[in-house]
Design a protein around this motif. Structure first.
Motif, short mmCIF file in Angstrom:
data_model
loop_
_atom_site.label_atom_id
_atom_site.label_comp_id
_atom_site.label_asym_id
_atom_site.label_seq_id
_atom_site.Cartn_x
_atom_site.Cartn_y
_atom_site.Cartn_z
N ILE A 313 0.93 -1.21 -0.16
CA ILE A 313 0.03 -0.05 -0.01
C ILE A 313 1.04 1.13 -0.05
CG2 ILE A 313 -1.75 1.29 1.66
CD1 ILE A 313 -3.01 -1.32 1.99
N ASN A 314 0.48 2.19 -0.94
CA ASN A 314 1.35 3.13 -1.07
C ASN A 314 0.41 4.50 -0.30
OD1 ASN A 314 2.51 5.55 -2.00
ND2 ASN A 314 3.18 4.80 -4.01
N ARG A 315 0.70 4.75 0.72
CA ARG A 315 -0.01 5.78 1.45
C ARG A 315 0.22 7.20 0.97
NH1 ARG A 315 2.22 2.21 4.71
NH2 ARG A 315 1.17 1.47 6.83
N ALA A 316 1.33 7.26 0.44
CA ALA A 316 1.35 8.80 -0.20
C ALA A 316 0.77 9.20 -1.47
CB ALA A 316 2.90 9.09 -0.44
N GLU A 317 0.44 7.93 -2.25
CA GLU A 317 -0.41 8.17 -3.21
C GLU A 317 -1.95 8.15 -3.17
OE1 GLU A 317 0.04 5.84 -7.59
OE2 GLU A 317 -1.14 4.56 -5.87
N LEU A 318 -2.05 7.33 -2.06
CA LEU A 318 -3.56 7.25 -1.60
C LEU A 318 -4.03 8.78 -1.03
CD1 LEU A 318 -6.04 5.48 -0.81
CD2 LEU A 318 -4.95 5.02 1.56
N LEU A 392 -7.36 1.59 -2.97
CA LEU A 392 -6.72 0.67 -2.35
C LEU A 392 -6.65 -0.85 -2.87
CD1 LEU A 392 -7.78 1.38 1.45
CD2 LEU A 392 -5.49 1.34 0.73
N GLN A 393 -8.07 -0.86 -3.76
CA GLN A 393 -8.39 -1.98 -4.46
C GLN A 393 -7.34 -1.94 -5.74
OE1 GLN A 393 -12.03 -1.70 -6.58
NE2 GLN A 393 -12.32 -3.95 -6.61
N THR A 394 -7.08 -0.55 -6.32
CA THR A 394 -6.16 -0.64 -7.48
C THR A 394 -4.88 -0.91 -7.24
OG1 THR A 394 -7.66 1.16 -8.41
CG2 THR A 394 -5.43 0.97 -9.19
N GLN A 395 -4.23 -0.51 -5.89
CA GLN A 395 -3.04 -0.85 -5.66
C GLN A 395 -2.82 -2.08 -5.45
OE1 GLN A 395 -1.69 1.77 -2.29
NE2 GLN A 395 -2.15 3.80 -3.30
N ASP A 403 -6.34 -10.21 -5.47
CA ASP A 403 -7.86 -10.24 -6.05
C ASP A 403 -8.75 -9.54 -5.17
OD1 ASP A 403 -9.83 -10.06 -7.81
OD2 ASP A 403 -10.03 -12.16 -7.97
N VAL A 404 -8.95 -8.15 -5.24
CA VAL A 404 -9.70 -7.49 -4.03
C VAL A 404 -11.07 -6.87 -4.79
CG1 VAL A 404 -9.71 -5.71 -2.64
CG2 VAL A 404 -7.69 -6.90 -2.58
N THR A 405 -11.98 -7.11 -3.96
CA THR A 405 -13.40 -6.52 -4.19
C THR A 405 -13.60 -5.65 -2.95
OG1 THR A 405 -14.50 -8.42 -3.20
CG2 THR A 405 -14.22 -8.36 -5.41
N ILE A 406 -14.34 -4.76 -3.01
CA ILE A 406 -14.70 -3.75 -2.02
C ILE A 406 -16.21 -3.72 -1.87
CG2 ILE A 406 -12.59 -2.24 -2.17
CD1 ILE A 406 -14.32 -0.14 -3.99
#
Length: 534
Positions: A313-318, A392-395, A403-406
């Motif tokens: 997870i890239n917090r800065a990008e988020l 978050l899903q995209t990252q 393989d994330v769903t939200i």
């Protein structure tokens, strides 16, 4: 006129005590129409949460902000932050060298809003009641260091603690320690519905539709005796379905103040305006956001899965893509401005790395992509929450390792499901109970944690939290606090994401907005008054 006011932050935990202004029932302007304050907080009574305003149950920022106006506590967090100061109490002090005996003397003339005298027995009843009910919200855990409560006469209350707790004065400033009238609150049963009776600066009446409060009216309590100066006679808190509707009401003058939760776009627009009749106040905040894990769930039981998420997870990008300058990346449960903070996640994981995450999963024999559902609430933290989870899903999915769903749910559905263990991974926000590192650690990691998490680290619970609480000098607690944060980064039962600023927008005929929120997001409606701002 400068349309944006900046309230400068202070380093929490290093502040000198700030005395609250003395006041009482005769303080304030005493006249004029109600000041209308908008919020997107929702107050709903449901089968799972039938008592949203009972101090023994309430444990979210919205409900606490109702209780802080109406139910008095022995101590309070003062204007401008700092160490807690007496409120219903005339004085409170540790009376032993070990911080295990805490004695309070009540103010003279304390009365409930109905005129009944407030006594030490009422204080004992209120606190013992919250401890005994043990509501599933977990709020009773704030009082977990209490062994017994003793009274001496009508005005003396003595708390005997199980172990030293230098943070105990802060805990007596929270609504779970609010003083209630035994005539209105049964000893072993929550008070259902939306009625609140106390000795605080305001009384409460509500307008309810379909078991939901649409307007809460706070009227100055003529029997109030305490440390606060009440600068208005009435405040209406109006609940809106979304930030856009709330913003329209502010523009039209239907409300005079707009609080949480505004959208990032609204804040940017108000910040850029150089004319008009609405001011934006930016102030320091201690709100954090994080992902929580059901560490017993098959999908995330293996630590490597949680570690891989922390590595990816890239917090800065988020933050940049969703919140811009209104938030900052967070690498620990304890925010950067709080004494005891350590960048434990940054120290352990460094920059986001797909290759390092892949190695973690490969070494643990985890088949990729790992299928997960991330759950979030659609209506409690603002509309940007959905965008945050899309990022978050995209990252995670772009890495090829997940393989994330939200999936989103309304707060009144989301909270009961989370408490029942229905989610493997879910997003939450946290507004501290008080501005100390303990309030970012114990509620998540101690016994009876409010997340109902199965994660339990004996070293944290039995040694490090008690060690940190023994230190009256919070700087001296740094060693224990840092070790706790390092363990969290190693085990990842919780994954911190960001910490945010807080904002208030107000029409320029309202004053007091610079102090209407403290760093813990506590509404201080008594600060508002009619006038002309600068």
């Amino acid at each position: 006129m400068n349309r944006k006011t900046l309230v400068l932050p202070a380093v929490v935990g290093l502040l000198a005590p700030v005395l609250a202004a003395c006041g009482g029932s005769d303080s304030g302007s005493g006249g004029g129409d109600a000041i209308a304050v908008g919020t997107t907080d929702r107050f709903i009574a449901t089968k799972d949460a039938p008592a949203p305003f009972d101090p023994a149950y309430a444990y979210d920022v919205g409900s606490w902000n109702v209780l802080r106006q109406t139910v008095q506590t022995l101590m309070m967090q003062p204007k401008g932050d700092g160490d807690p100061v007496p409120e219903a109490a005339q004085s409170c002090d540790f009376t032993d060298s070990g911080n295990e005996r805490y004695a309070c003397t009540l103010r003279d003339g304390l009365k409930f809003a109905n005129g009944d005298k407030v006594t030490a027995a009422d204080v004992k009843y209120s606190i013992d009641r919250a401890r005994a009910i043990k509501a599933d919200s977990g709020v009773f855990a704030l009082l977990s260091t209490i062994d017994t409560v003793e009274t001496q006469g009508d005005n003396e209350v003595i708390f005997h603690l199980k172990t030293a707790d230098a943070t105990f004065p802060y805990k007596l400033s929270t609504p779970v320690a609010g003083i209630v009238n035994p005539d209105d609150y049964e000893k072993n049963k929550l008070r259902e519905g939306f009625e609140v009776d106390g000795s605080g600066p305001y009384t409460l009446s509500t307008e309810v539709k379909n078991d939901e409060v649409v307007k809460a009216t706070f009227t100055k309590n003529p029997n109030y005796k305490g440390s606060l100066k009440v600068n208005n006679s009435k405040v209406d808190m109006v609940s809106f379905k979304d930030a856009a509707t709330m913003g329209t009401a502010l523009d039209k003058g239907d409300i005079q103040v707009m609080t949480r939760t505004m959208t990032p776009e609204q804040i940017d627009k108000l910040s850029e305006k150089t004319d008009g009749d609405v001011d934006l106040v930016e102030m320091a905040g201690l709100e954090i956001r994080y992902l929580a894990f059901n560490t017993n769930a098959p999908t995330v039981k293996t630590k490597a899965v949680r570690e891989a998420m922390a590595q990816l997870i890239n917090r800065a990008e988020l933050v940049s893509k969703v919140y811009g300058s209104q938030a900052e990346p967070l690498y620990s449960l304890v925010p950067a401005s709080v004494t005891g903070h350590s960048n434990s996640f940054l120290n352990k994981y460094g920059d986001p790395s797909v290759s390092k995450a892949k190695t973690l999963l490969t070494d643990a024999n985890i088949t990729t992509p790992v299928k997960l559902t991330l759950h979030y609430t659609t209506d409690h933290y603002g509309s940007a929450t959905k965008k945050e989870f899309e990022q978050l899903q995209t990252q995670l999915n772009t890495s090829g390792l997940f393989d994330v769903t939200i999936k989103g749910a309304a707060w009144d559905t989301f909270v009961p499901a989370e408490r029942k263990g229905s989610y493997d991974v879910w997003g939450m926000g946290w507004f501290p109970d008080f501005p100390d590192a303990d309030s970012f650690i114990a509620p998540f990691l101690d016994k009876d944690n409010f997340l109902n998490s199965p994660y339990a680290n004996p070293k944290i619970i039995d040694n490090l939290i008690p060690e940190s609480r023994r230190e009256a000098d919070r700087l001296a607690a740094g060693t224990s606090l840092t070790e706790i944060q390092d363990i969290v980064a190693d085990d990842v039962p919780i994954l911190p994401l960001w910490q945010g600023k807080q904002y208030v927008a107000a029409r320029d005929d309202v004053t007091g907005t610079a102090y209407v929120l403290n760093s813990s997001a506590t509404l201080q409606l008594w600060e508002l008054s009619r006038g002309v701002s600068g």
